[in-house]
Design an enzyme around this catalytic site. Structure first.
Site, PDB file in Angstrom:
ATOM      1  N   GLY A 248       0.755  -1.243   0.000  1.00 50.57           N
ATOM      2  CA  GLY A 248       0.000   0.000   0.000  1.00 50.57           C
ATOM      3  C   GLY A 248       0.781   1.287   0.000  1.00 50.57           C
ATOM      4  O   GLY A 248       0.181   2.362  -0.045  1.00 50.57           O
ATOM      5  N   GLU A 290       3.998  -6.531   1.355  1.00 56.26           N
ATOM      6  CA  GLU A 290       3.475  -6.914   0.035  1.00 56.26           C
ATOM      7  C   GLU A 290       3.291  -5.714  -0.893  1.00 56.26           C
ATOM      8  O   GLU A 290       2.169  -5.384  -1.263  1.00 56.26           O
ATOM      9  CB  GLU A 290       2.100  -7.565   0.197  1.00 56.26           C
ATOM     10  CG  GLU A 290       2.054  -8.722   1.133  1.00 56.26           C
ATOM     11  CD  GLU A 290       0.619  -9.168   1.386  1.00 56.26           C
ATOM     12  OE1 GLU A 290       0.406 -10.371   1.553  1.00 56.26           O
ATOM     13  OE2 GLU A 290      -0.287  -8.312   1.405  1.00 56.26           O
ATOM     14  N   PRO A 291       4.356  -5.068  -1.295  1.00 52.58           N
ATOM     15  CA  PRO A 291       4.214  -3.921  -2.190  1.00 52.58           C
ATOM     16  C   PRO A 291       3.834  -4.346  -3.607  1.00 52.58           C
ATOM     17  O   PRO A 291       4.375  -5.325  -4.136  1.00 52.58           O
ATOM     18  CB  PRO A 291       5.615  -3.316  -2.186  1.00 52.58           C
ATOM     19  CG  PRO A 291       6.524  -4.468  -1.894  1.00 52.58           C
ATOM     20  CD  PRO A 291       5.762  -5.370  -0.965  1.00 52.58           C
ATOM     21  N   CYS A 362     -16.497   4.022 -27.361  1.00 48.98           N
ATOM     22  CA  CYS A 362     -17.837   4.581 -27.415  1.00 48.98           C
ATOM     23  C   CYS A 362     -18.416   4.588 -26.018  1.00 48.98           C
ATOM     24  O   CYS A 362     -19.195   3.701 -25.640  1.00 48.98           O
ATOM     25  CB  CYS A 362     -18.705   3.772 -28.372  1.00 48.98           C
ATOM     26  SG  CYS A 362     -18.131   3.960 -30.045  1.00 48.98           S
ATOM     27  N   GLU A 363     -18.000   5.593 -25.250  1.00 47.39           N
ATOM     28  CA  GLU A 363     -18.351   5.678 -23.834  1.00 47.39           C
ATOM     29  C   GLU A 363     -17.850   7.044 -23.352  1.00 47.39           C
ATOM     30  O   GLU A 363     -16.654   7.319 -23.433  1.00 47.39           O
ATOM     31  CB  GLU A 363     -17.630   4.513 -23.110  1.00 47.39           C
ATOM     32  CG  GLU A 363     -17.499   4.620 -21.627  1.00 47.39           C
ATOM     33  CD  GLU A 363     -18.847   4.556 -20.931  1.00 47.39           C
ATOM     34  OE1 GLU A 363     -19.597   3.585 -21.173  1.00 47.39           O
ATOM     35  OE2 GLU A 363     -19.149   5.488 -20.166  1.00 47.39           O
ATOM     36  N   TYR A 392      -1.487  -1.449 -12.214  1.00 45.95           N
ATOM     37  CA  TYR A 392      -2.942  -1.453 -12.403  1.00 45.95           C
ATOM     38  C   TYR A 392      -3.365  -0.807 -13.721  1.00 45.95           C
ATOM     39  O   TYR A 392      -4.388  -0.128 -13.796  1.00 45.95           O
ATOM     40  CB  TYR A 392      -3.648  -0.782 -11.203  1.00 45.95           C
ATOM     41  CG  TYR A 392      -3.253  -1.413  -9.883  1.00 45.95           C
ATOM     42  CD1 TYR A 392      -3.646  -2.724  -9.580  1.00 45.95           C
ATOM     43  CD2 TYR A 392      -2.450  -0.741  -8.969  1.00 45.95           C
ATOM     44  CE1 TYR A 392      -3.262  -3.326  -8.395  1.00 45.95           C
ATOM     45  CE2 TYR A 392      -2.054  -1.337  -7.782  1.00 45.95           C
ATOM     46  CZ  TYR A 392      -2.463  -2.627  -7.504  1.00 45.95           C
ATOM     47  OH  TYR A 392      -2.079  -3.236  -6.334  1.00 45.95           O
TER      48      TYR A 392
END
Ligand code: PLP
Length: 433
Positions: A248, A290-291, A362-363, A392
């Protein structure tokens, strides 16, 4: 620049890891994910060194591989001596097929199916991080059937609000993850896990959230878990052999984001944990962290080619690029901030033109970033760089609108190599009958 692996060369081109992004875009096409492998390895070494200095030789960092998961990444983690977190059978499969030593893998998830549990054991996953009581029963059943002991940690929610985005805060009592100390469920889990014949309860785990800058969050989490462990030892002779403090640590997406000295923070956590173990009469457990994001985020960058530039006088300006929410859904999901600039003229200050940099889907929500300042004459063919996309992005990408995923290119020592090739239209149709 927000990270010291970035620079601008004499042609005014943005460079990452000393390599010219305009040349990389020409060589590999756009959209393109770049990952500075040297930076990733440096981050692994920073974590491992700091943890071992603070907690002894056995301490280690586990790379939370959901941040960016593909075979080449597990090979890097193997070579660096890291452990890994995995959260699905797909990640387990990827790690196994890359030759990762699975005894160093920790299996997370708030809902592991029976098939996942079996698959993980068949593939020799070292640890399960157990979320809830149902899962304990399911693991015990599969382990009994296979005649093996399974090492586990229990995921505990310490009841900390880490002052981060709602969607990435996980340490609060009302979280979907883990068992809370406050409700008594954590204690029930300890007692129950200790009673099961095929479960080896090695210790406790917590993960309070993501993109955390408060440097005392890990201190507070460790203090709460050690107190809890001491109570469990008094009541049930529970032995805390391993303590996993989660991931985190925050990274810089903008110049205005603070810079966190992770090694220094780990030293502080080390001092506090040593002192508290002594005060409670607990032997020092083996420590894990846990990076995910802080290992890969600022090693990454995404390059796009500008297409349509639309000016709506009196309203808004749009710069459309050849990717979007399919390769980076984080603005659409969380409103995440990013630094955006033109890679082919990185010295152009860009004051006059405020725009939204948007994708090709298309959004209407297909936005990479709003309120970006680009040069007034930004035009078709310019190269846009979105910085700090190593975490991510690729791992959250999709084929919405049947858009093929970009390739991932690793940069090291002045060389570049494909780690994931560009998807083809045939790849996109691969499973269609
Ligand atoms: C996502 C996650 C991590 C990594 O978080 P980062 O913010 O990427 O460092 C670590 N542990 C668990 C259990 C996670 O779910």
């Amino acid at each position: 620049m927000i990270c010291n692996n970035l620079s601008i060369n004499e042609k005014g081109h943005l460079c990452i890891g000393g390599q010219d992004t305009v040349e990389l875009a020409e060589a590999y096409g756009t959209p393109l994910y770049l990952l500075d492998e040297d930076r990733i390895r440096e981050r692994c070494r920073t974590y491992r060194r700091a943890l071992q200095e603070a907690f002894g030789e056995e301490a280690n960092a586990l790379y939370a591989s959901k941040a960016a998961s593909f075979r080449g990444m597990y090979r890097i983690m193997k070579e660096e001596g890291m452990g890994v977190d995995v959260v699905s059978s797909g990640e387990i499969y990827t790690a196994v097929s890359a030759g990762f030593p699975m005894e160093r893998a920790y299996f997370h998830s708030n809902n592991k199916t029976d098939a996942d549990i079996r698959f993980a054991m068949e593939n020799g996953v070292g640890y399960f991080v157990v979320d809830n009581r149902e899962e304990l029963d399911a693991i015990e059943a599969v382990a009994a059937e296979r005649g093996q002991m399974q090492k586990i940690l229990l995921r505990i929610t310490p009841g900390i609000d880490p002052h981060t985005y709602e969607a990435v805060a996980t340490g609060r009592v009302d979280s979907k993850f883990g068992s809370a100390i406050e409700t008594g469920q954590a204690e029930e889990m300890v007692v129950y896990a200790m009673s099961l014949a095929h479960i080896d309860l090695m210790g406790l785990h917590c993960h309070v959230g993501s993109q955390v800058f408060d440097s005392d969050v890990f201190l507070r989490a460790a203090a709460i878990l050690l107190d809890f462990a001491a109570k469990m030892r008094e009541k049930y002779q529970f032995a805390l052999r391993e303590l996993d403090l989660g991931g985190g640590y925050g990274v810089r997406y903008l110049e205005s984001d603070p810079e966190l000295d992770i090694a220094e923070n780990i030293r502080e956590v080390g001092k506090a944990v040593h002192a508290q173990c002594e005060a409670l009469g607990l032997p020092l457990p083996v420590i894990r962290m846990e990076p995910g994001r802080s290992i890969v985020a600022d090693a990454g960058m995404t390059l796009y080619t500008v297409g349509t530039v639309k000016r709506i006088p009196g309203y808004k300006n749009y710069v459309s690029v050849d990717g979007g929410m399919t390769d980076n859904p984080r603005f659409a999901l969380y409103g995440s901030s990013y630094t955006v600039l033109l890679a082919n003229r990185a010295n152009d200050a860009g004051e006059a033109f405020r725009c939204s940099v948007v994708g090709r889907c298309c959004e209407s929500g297909d936005i990479l970033q709003e309120n970006v300042k680009l040069p007034a004459d930004t035009k078709r063919g310019d190269l846009v760089a979105v910085l700090t996309t190593g975490a991510y992005n690729y791992s959250m990408s999709s084929n919405y609108n049947r858009i093929p995923r970009p390739p991932v290119v690793l940069l090291s020592g002045g060389e570049s190599k494909l780690a994931v090739r560009r998807e083809t239209f045939e790849d996109v149709c691969r499973n269609d009958i």
